[in-house]
Design a protein around this motif. Sequence first.
Motif, PDB file in Angstrom:
ATOM      1  N   ASP A   1       0.871  -1.160   0.000  1.00  0.00           N
ATOM      2  CA  ASP A   1       0.000   0.000   0.000  1.00  0.00           C
ATOM      3  C   ASP A   1       0.913   1.217   0.000  1.00  0.00           C
ATOM      4  N   LYS A   2       0.649   2.200  -0.867  1.00  0.00           N
ATOM      5  CA  LYS A   2       1.520   3.377  -0.962  1.00  0.00           C
ATOM      6  C   LYS A   2       1.648   4.065   0.396  1.00  0.00           C
ATOM      7  N   GLU A   3       0.556   4.156   1.150  1.00  0.00           N
ATOM      8  CA  GLU A   3       0.604   4.790   2.473  1.00  0.00           C
ATOM      9  C   GLU A   3       1.536   4.023   3.405  1.00  0.00           C
ATOM     10  N   SER A   4       1.514   2.698   3.346  1.00  0.00           N
ATOM     11  CA  SER A   4       2.343   1.914   4.270  1.00  0.00           C
ATOM     12  C   SER A   4       3.815   1.948   3.882  1.00  0.00           C
ATOM     13  N   SER A   5       4.118   2.374   2.655  1.00  0.00           N
ATOM     14  CA  SER A   5       5.520   2.435   2.245  1.00  0.00           C
ATOM     15  C   SER A   5       6.156   3.792   2.556  1.00  0.00           C
ATOM     16  N   LYS A   6       5.397   4.709   3.108  1.00  0.00           N
ATOM     17  CA  LYS A   6       5.952   6.019   3.456  1.00  0.00           C
ATOM     18  C   LYS A   6       6.981   5.873   4.567  1.00  0.00           C
ATOM     19  N   LYS A   7       8.015   6.699   4.497  1.00  0.00           N
ATOM     20  CA  LYS A   7       9.036   6.645   5.545  1.00  0.00           C
ATOM     21  C   LYS A   7       8.800   7.697   6.630  1.00  0.00           C
ATOM     22  N   TYR A   8       8.001   8.723   6.326  1.00  0.00           N
ATOM     23  CA  TYR A   8       7.708   9.751   7.333  1.00  0.00           C
ATOM     24  C   TYR A   8       6.308  10.302   7.120  1.00  0.00           C
ATOM     25  N   THR A   9       5.836  11.019   8.134  1.00  0.00           N
ATOM     26  CA  THR A   9       4.561  11.702   8.044  1.00  0.00           C
ATOM     27  C   THR A   9       4.718  13.112   8.595  1.00  0.00           C
TER      28      THR A   9
ATOM     29  N   HIS B   1       5.740  21.853   8.746  1.00  0.00           N
ATOM     30  CA  HIS B   1       5.365  20.825   9.725  1.00  0.00           C
ATOM     31  C   HIS B   1       6.592  20.030  10.127  1.00  0.00           C
ATOM     32  N   ARG B   2       6.661  19.699  11.423  1.00  0.00           N
ATOM     33  CA  ARG B   2       7.715  18.778  11.848  1.00  0.00           C
ATOM     34  C   ARG B   2       7.364  17.412  11.283  1.00  0.00           C
ATOM     35  N   ILE B   3       8.382  16.637  10.924  1.00  0.00           N
ATOM     36  CA  ILE B   3       8.131  15.304  10.402  1.00  0.00           C
ATOM     37  C   ILE B   3       8.459  14.252  11.450  1.00  0.00           C
ATOM     38  N   LYS B   4       7.899  13.070  11.231  1.00  0.00           N
ATOM     39  CA  LYS B   4       8.117  11.945  12.141  1.00  0.00           C
ATOM     40  C   LYS B   4       8.324  10.684  11.306  1.00  0.00           C
ATOM     41  N   ALA B   5       9.385   9.952  11.591  1.00  0.00           N
ATOM     42  CA  ALA B   5       9.686   8.723  10.849  1.00  0.00           C
ATOM     43  C   ALA B   5       8.630   7.661  11.134  1.00  0.00           C
TER      44      ALA B   5
END
Length: 156
Positions: free
Chosen positions: A19-27, A41-45
């Motif tokens: 799933d493209k969302e599950s392959s993200k490395k940060y949000t 925005h601060r990012i989070k791994a």
Amino acid sequence: MNLNEAIQELEEHGYIIEDKESSKKYTLTDETTKINGHIVHRIKALKTFKNKTYGTIKAGELGGWVESEDNLSQEGNCWVTGQAKIFGHAVVFGNALVYGNALVYDYARVYDNAEVSGYSKVRGDAEVNGNDLVYANDNVTKSKRDIIPMFDADEW
């Protein structure tokens, strides 16, 4: 055959379905600040991965600041950390690292194994790539070689 059955059959034949969302490395987190009229925005791994220079970024680790996911690639091992900020149409990708209080903005691009740190600014249509280092209070606004003397980390 429903979607789940089709996915299961593909996986049985060695295909990896992500799933493209599950392959993200940060949000992007809800923590924001404003710089030059841009909200970042601060990012989070979201997963653990390794940056060549920074080392291991662990899932859950907070990073630096981006205006949108368009500024920092979800692919590769690039990362922004500390109080560093990427905004506007700037893009960081590959295995690049932006850290300290560095700013990357406008249409700038930082990629490959490049590093931008300290209170440096990479802006305009500047490109910093390869093993280039931009540090301290450097200010890069066009081609990296036209503005400031640079050195290759491999020659250092």
